[in-house]
Design a protein around this motif. Sequence first.
Motif, mmCIF file in Angstrom:
data_model
loop_
_atom_site.group_PDB
_atom_site.id
_atom_site.type_symbol
_atom_site.label_atom_id
_atom_site.label_comp_id
_atom_site.label_asym_id
_atom_site.label_seq_id
_atom_site.Cartn_x
_atom_site.Cartn_y
_atom_site.Cartn_z
ATOM 1 N N PRO A 138 0.818 -1.216 0.000
ATOM 2 C CA PRO A 138 0.000 0.000 0.000
ATOM 3 C C PRO A 138 0.855 1.271 0.000
ATOM 4 C CG PRO A 138 0.196 -0.829 2.232
ATOM 5 C CD PRO A 138 0.943 -1.792 1.354
ATOM 6 N N LEU A 139 0.728 2.038 -1.049
ATOM 7 C CA LEU A 139 1.421 3.322 -1.145
ATOM 8 C C LEU A 139 0.416 4.439 -0.865
ATOM 9 C CD1 LEU A 139 3.530 2.539 -4.330
ATOM 10 C CD2 LEU A 139 4.337 2.621 -1.978
ATOM 11 N N PRO A 176 -6.543 7.574 3.721
ATOM 12 C CA PRO A 176 -6.505 6.199 3.223
ATOM 13 C C PRO A 176 -6.266 5.126 4.279
ATOM 14 C CG PRO A 176 -4.382 7.197 2.885
ATOM 15 C CD PRO A 176 -5.244 8.250 3.511
ATOM 16 N N HIS A 177 -6.271 5.476 5.571
ATOM 17 C CA HIS A 177 -6.096 4.459 6.604
ATOM 18 C C HIS A 177 -7.408 3.701 6.807
ATOM 19 C CE1 HIS A 177 -2.257 6.282 7.377
ATOM 20 N NE2 HIS A 177 -2.826 7.449 7.613
ATOM 21 N N ASN A 194 -15.279 2.082 8.648
ATOM 22 C CA ASN A 194 -15.247 1.502 7.305
ATOM 23 C C ASN A 194 -15.086 -0.010 7.428
ATOM 24 O OD1 ASN A 194 -15.064 1.118 4.565
ATOM 25 N ND2 ASN A 194 -13.122 2.183 4.293
ATOM 26 N N PRO A 195 -16.113 -0.707 7.864
ATOM 27 C CA PRO A 195 -15.990 -2.130 8.192
ATOM 28 C C PRO A 195 -15.744 -3.058 7.003
ATOM 29 C CG PRO A 195 -18.287 -1.427 8.320
ATOM 30 C CD PRO A 195 -17.479 -0.193 8.137
ATOM 31 N N TRP A 251 -12.272 -1.389 1.068
ATOM 32 C CA TRP A 251 -11.197 -0.441 1.354
ATOM 33 C C TRP A 251 -9.912 -0.859 0.644
ATOM 34 C CZ3 TRP A 251 -6.540 -1.621 3.740
ATOM 35 C CH2 TRP A 251 -5.706 -0.534 4.005
ATOM 36 N N TYR A 252 -9.590 -2.132 0.690
ATOM 37 C CA TYR A 252 -8.366 -2.608 0.051
ATOM 38 C C TYR A 252 -8.434 -2.408 -1.463
ATOM 39 C CZ TYR A 252 -4.529 -5.594 -1.400
ATOM 40 O OH TYR A 252 -3.384 -6.064 -1.984
ATOM 41 N N SER A 253 -9.597 -2.665 -2.042
ATOM 42 C CA SER A 253 -9.777 -2.438 -3.472
ATOM 43 C C SER A 253 -9.596 -0.956 -3.809
ATOM 44 C CB SER A 253 -11.162 -2.907 -3.916
ATOM 45 O OG SER A 253 -11.376 -2.633 -5.277
#
Length: 513
Positions: free
Chosen positions: A228-229, A258-259, A265-266, A271-273
Amino acid sequence: MIKVLFGILSLASATTITASDRPNVIVIVADDLGYADVGFHDVVAEDIHTPNLDRLANSGVVFRNAYASSPICSNSRLAMTTGRYQQRWGAYYYGQGGMPTTEFSIAEMMKEAGYRTKKVGKTHLNNGPKQDPMKHGFDSWIGFTHHSWEFNLISDKDVDAYEKKQAGSIEKARMIGIGPLTRNSEGTESFENTTTTEVFGAESIEFIEQERDEPFYLQLEFNAVHTPLTSAPNEELRRKYGIPARPFDRDAEVWEYPHWDPVANPDYKKWYSDIAHLAITDPYGRKIYLAHLDLMDSVIGEILDTLDKKGIRENTIVFFSSDNGGSDQSYANNGDINAYKYCLMDGGIKVPMVLSWPEGFGETSIEALVTHRDLYATLSEITGIAPKNPLDGKSLLPLIKGDVKEIHAGEKMFWDSGPKRVNWVARDGDWKLVYNGEPKTYHRYELGADGLVKPELIEIEVEQGMQLYNLKDDPNETKDLASMNPERVDLMKKMYTEWRSQMADPISGRKAK
């Protein structure tokens, strides 16, 4: 014409070199580095500045046609560390093949040759009974066994913050590792106010500085510049590249994007996408990538400085490459090469590669086709330790010496991502046959005058079906010649079928023996 300078050592008689004369060896692997994201290439992105990688390249051999064995990291690393097609034991894609007991690593060979050994950084080998670096022939290691890790969140306190926010949240966050690094497979070590890149550099330098009689083998595998950048690695680089501050406040009521906040944000997968698969475009994505590349380059410079200060640079081999092609998801730049990571077009498998040994040979550039698998065979020739299994790679030394123009002349080469991707390649000289079982869309970013990523991404379509390219005439794979050369297509399909019949069927890495 290749100009090669041979000093004290004669590589033709490398097997007679005594242990005290053998060169130290450092293998450095970047993660998802773009082909145009190094300053020593002919085609370089305008925003790239890599003085230390350029310095390394200026002291050795740059391979202009170097290839990884896979378009993804785990399978590519399996091939690099064993010198063999990873498909021989069923490793085609993520989670497959693992590291079985029947395969042997470069580190095991170097240990047998009398080297002290250390592994630093990423180990991602799809499980298997020999996934543990302490079973690879390393005396010690520090890092992680996962495909990705948070650069800055490498403390016990980060884990505690997540568990305090929501119990079990660390277990949900499986796609990106968070928390302490593993030390010697015995326990973990927590770090504050630093990054994985800096830790890996410090550990490497400490190992190099040890006063010992035997030569050393160091395998340094960064997780830069993999996702993750999401933020700059430190304040200095944040200011240098004009990146907004995105601090992770462990005590904040809500962790802003972006955290990932497991309460606010369950949906972790979404979120990862968003942050790792371009579902949401980050205008500062390229700048963040450059900041992490800058830090990695600086750390490599510190390692080279340490070798110079100890007076051992001349007799130290330094190998540098990337595990696979650059990733569009991390805002890498592959230049005009077609596509990106995950794909068997050249954008997914063509990589930067340098081999430097000032005492052994001088500066040059080589156009011949080479692969990561050739590293094992090269070190085998230098150490005089015969491989335990037949290798698919070949020593680079005859090529560097100028004894031959090609080490893979007349050899057919293959890439295969297996049934999960239905994507394979047969290579015969300049001819490349590509089969895509299904179409795939990649995304190319564009930068504005301010250096920020434009909101709209350009779609790069990789078509379904059989395609044929001549890479000498068309290195960027723009002209499909399959319909004009049906006989060659049939011949190369048969080559692939014959090769595939010699490989194992795909197997879960957890089932490897």
